[in-house]
Design a protein around this motif. Structure first.
Motif, PDB file in Angstrom:
ATOM      1  N   LEU A  79     -26.864   9.201  23.636  1.00  0.00           N
ATOM      2  CA  LEU A  79     -27.278   8.526  24.862  1.00  0.00           C
ATOM      3  C   LEU A  79     -28.568   7.733  24.706  1.00  0.00           C
ATOM      4  O   LEU A  79     -28.932   6.965  25.591  1.00  0.00           O
ATOM      5  CB  LEU A  79     -27.465   9.558  25.982  1.00  0.00           C
ATOM      6  CG  LEU A  79     -26.222  10.315  26.405  1.00  0.00           C
ATOM      7  CD1 LEU A  79     -26.593  11.472  27.319  1.00  0.00           C
ATOM      8  CD2 LEU A  79     -25.237   9.377  27.089  1.00  0.00           C
ATOM      9  N   ASN A  80     -29.260   7.953  23.597  1.00  0.00           N
ATOM     10  CA  ASN A  80     -30.560   7.331  23.348  1.00  0.00           C
ATOM     11  C   ASN A  80     -31.555   7.695  24.463  1.00  0.00           C
ATOM     12  O   ASN A  80     -32.232   6.843  25.024  1.00  0.00           O
ATOM     13  CB  ASN A  80     -30.425   5.808  23.205  1.00  0.00           C
ATOM     14  CG  ASN A  80     -31.648   5.182  22.585  1.00  0.00           C
ATOM     15  OD1 ASN A  80     -32.381   5.828  21.847  1.00  0.00           O
ATOM     16  ND2 ASN A  80     -31.890   3.921  22.904  1.00  0.00           N
ATOM     17  N   LEU A  81     -31.593   8.978  24.773  1.00  0.00           N
ATOM     18  CA  LEU A  81     -32.502   9.509  25.796  1.00  0.00           C
ATOM     19  C   LEU A  81     -33.416  10.543  25.163  1.00  0.00           C
ATOM     20  O   LEU A  81     -33.064  11.162  24.167  1.00  0.00           O
ATOM     21  CB  LEU A  81     -31.713  10.196  26.916  1.00  0.00           C
ATOM     22  CG  LEU A  81     -30.769   9.347  27.744  1.00  0.00           C
ATOM     23  CD1 LEU A  81     -29.999  10.229  28.719  1.00  0.00           C
ATOM     24  CD2 LEU A  81     -31.511   8.260  28.485  1.00  0.00           C
ATOM     25  N   SER A  82     -34.568  10.735  25.767  1.00  0.00           N
ATOM     26  CA  SER A  82     -35.459  11.786  25.281  1.00  0.00           C
ATOM     27  C   SER A  82     -34.880  13.144  25.677  1.00  0.00           C
ATOM     28  O   SER A  82     -34.118  13.258  26.638  1.00  0.00           O
ATOM     29  CB  SER A  82     -36.859  11.629  25.884  1.00  0.00           C
ATOM     30  OG  SER A  82     -36.831  11.913  27.274  1.00  0.00           O
ATOM     31  N   ALA A  83     -35.255  14.159  24.943  1.00  0.00           N
ATOM     32  CA  ALA A  83     -34.770  15.507  25.230  1.00  0.00           C
ATOM     33  C   ALA A  83     -35.218  15.957  26.613  1.00  0.00           C
ATOM     34  O   ALA A  83     -34.447  16.572  27.353  1.00  0.00           O
ATOM     35  CB  ALA A  83     -35.263  16.480  24.165  1.00  0.00           C
ATOM     36  N   SER A  84     -36.446  15.619  26.992  1.00  0.00           N
ATOM     37  CA  SER A  84     -36.938  16.050  28.302  1.00  0.00           C
ATOM     38  C   SER A  84     -36.167  15.384  29.438  1.00  0.00           C
ATOM     39  O   SER A  84     -35.870  16.031  30.449  1.00  0.00           O
ATOM     40  CB  SER A  84     -38.437  15.772  28.447  1.00  0.00           C
ATOM     41  OG  SER A  84     -38.698  14.391  28.340  1.00  0.00           O
ATOM     42  N   TYR A  85     -35.792  14.115  29.275  1.00  0.00           N
ATOM     43  CA  TYR A  85     -35.042  13.434  30.334  1.00  0.00           C
ATOM     44  C   TYR A  85     -33.620  13.984  30.412  1.00  0.00           C
ATOM     45  O   TYR A  85     -33.094  14.192  31.507  1.00  0.00           O
ATOM     46  CB  TYR A  85     -35.032  11.920  30.123  1.00  0.00           C
ATOM     47  CG  TYR A  85     -34.400  11.184  31.277  1.00  0.00           C
ATOM     48  CD1 TYR A  85     -34.947  11.267  32.555  1.00  0.00           C
ATOM     49  CD2 TYR A  85     -33.243  10.442  31.112  1.00  0.00           C
ATOM     50  CE1 TYR A  85     -34.368  10.623  33.629  1.00  0.00           C
ATOM     51  CE2 TYR A  85     -32.652   9.789  32.181  1.00  0.00           C
ATOM     52  CZ  TYR A  85     -33.225   9.880  33.438  1.00  0.00           C
ATOM     53  OH  TYR A  85     -32.640   9.249  34.502  1.00  0.00           O
ATOM     54  N   LEU A  86     -32.998  14.244  29.265  1.00  0.00           N
ATOM     55  CA  LEU A  86     -31.655  14.812  29.280  1.00  0.00           C
ATOM     56  C   LEU A  86     -31.691  16.215  29.892  1.00  0.00           C
ATOM     57  O   LEU A  86     -30.792  16.579  30.659  1.00  0.00           O
ATOM     58  CB  LEU A  86     -31.047  14.855  27.878  1.00  0.00           C
ATOM     59  CG  LEU A  86     -29.607  15.357  27.803  1.00  0.00           C
ATOM     60  CD1 LEU A  86     -28.670  14.526  28.679  1.00  0.00           C
ATOM     61  CD2 LEU A  86     -29.125  15.351  26.360  1.00  0.00           C
ATOM     62  N   TYR A  87     -32.732  16.975  29.600  1.00  0.00           N
ATOM     63  CA  TYR A  87     -32.871  18.296  30.219  1.00  0.00           C
ATOM     64  C   TYR A  87     -32.969  18.161  31.730  1.00  0.00           C
ATOM     65  O   TYR A  87     -32.340  18.906  32.485  1.00  0.00           O
ATOM     66  CB  TYR A  87     -34.091  19.043  29.668  1.00  0.00           C
ATOM     67  CG  TYR A  87     -34.298  20.362  30.355  1.00  0.00           C
ATOM     68  CD1 TYR A  87     -33.468  21.451  30.077  1.00  0.00           C
ATOM     69  CD2 TYR A  87     -35.282  20.517  31.314  1.00  0.00           C
ATOM     70  CE1 TYR A  87     -33.629  22.663  30.735  1.00  0.00           C
ATOM     71  CE2 TYR A  87     -35.445  21.726  31.988  1.00  0.00           C
ATOM     72  CZ  TYR A  87     -34.621  22.784  31.691  1.00  0.00           C
ATOM     73  OH  TYR A  87     -34.767  23.977  32.351  1.00  0.00           O
ATOM     74  N   LYS A  88     -33.731  17.179  32.192  1.00  0.00           N
ATOM     75  CA  LYS A  88     -33.872  16.946  33.634  1.00  0.00           C
ATOM     76  C   LYS A  88     -32.515  16.599  34.247  1.00  0.00           C
ATOM     77  O   LYS A  88     -32.167  17.092  35.321  1.00  0.00           O
ATOM     78  CB  LYS A  88     -34.873  15.823  33.896  1.00  0.00           C
ATOM     79  CG  LYS A  88     -35.064  15.503  35.354  1.00  0.00           C
ATOM     80  CD  LYS A  88     -36.035  14.367  35.566  1.00  0.00           C
ATOM     81  CE  LYS A  88     -36.155  14.033  37.042  1.00  0.00           C
ATOM     82  NZ  LYS A  88     -37.054  12.896  37.264  1.00  0.00           N
ATOM     83  N   LEU A  89     -31.738  15.755  33.575  1.00  0.00           N
ATOM     84  CA  LEU A  89     -30.418  15.374  34.082  1.00  0.00           C
ATOM     85  C   LEU A  89     -29.482  16.576  34.173  1.00  0.00           C
ATOM     86  O   LEU A  89     -28.703  16.691  35.115  1.00  0.00           O
ATOM     87  CB  LEU A  89     -29.799  14.286  33.196  1.00  0.00           C
ATOM     88  CG  LEU A  89     -30.468  12.917  33.232  1.00  0.00           C
ATOM     89  CD1 LEU A  89     -29.854  12.002  32.187  1.00  0.00           C
ATOM     90  CD2 LEU A  89     -30.376  12.298  34.620  1.00  0.00           C
ATOM     91  N   THR A  90     -29.566  17.481  33.187  1.00  0.00           N
ATOM     92  CA  THR A  90     -28.705  18.663  33.228  1.00  0.00           C
ATOM     93  C   THR A  90     -29.187  19.659  34.281  1.00  0.00           C
ATOM     94  O   THR A  90     -28.377  20.214  35.014  1.00  0.00           O
ATOM     95  CB  THR A  90     -28.633  19.363  31.856  1.00  0.00           C
ATOM     96  OG1 THR A  90     -29.941  19.738  31.434  1.00  0.00           O
ATOM     97  CG2 THR A  90     -27.971  18.485  30.821  1.00  0.00           C
TER      98      THR A  90
END
Length: 99
Positions: free
Chosen positions: A34-45
């Motif tokens: 997704l080319n996203l940071s881990a923190s942003y993907l964590y927020k999305l989940t």
């Protein structure tokens, strides 16, 4: 070429092909895909804004096809499409005759 180099290149190619064909991605693979940071993907989940799976309640997994669908949601129409929609609306809602 040196046989060791050829073997390493073959191994890299094999790993690359496996990752392209892989349907279930772990968290780090999803961040790369997704080319996203881990923190942003964590927020999305954590806010349940992106489809994901937690089979044991801890590790997070994603289906590649669902991530692709998520990436392509909320399509923005082009100017040409908006202009055509406006023309279609005017033509279909024309009242008979000019007063």
């Amino acid at each position: 070429m040196d046989t060791q180099i050829i073997e390493k290149l073959d191994k890299i190619e094999s790993l690359f092909n496996q990752s392209i064909q892989k349907e279930v991605l772990n968290f780090s693979e999803a961040t790369e895909f997704l080319n996203l940071s881990a923190s942003y993907l964590y927020k999305l989940t954590s806010t349940q804004q992106i489809p994901h799976y937690k089979p044991n309640g801890k590790k997070v997994y994603f289906k590649r096809s669902e991530l692709e669908a998520w990436l392509l949601k909320n399509r923005v129409k082009s100017i040409d499409e908006l202009e055509q929609k406006a023309i279609d609306y005017v033509v279909s809602n024309k009242k008979g005759g000019v007063k």
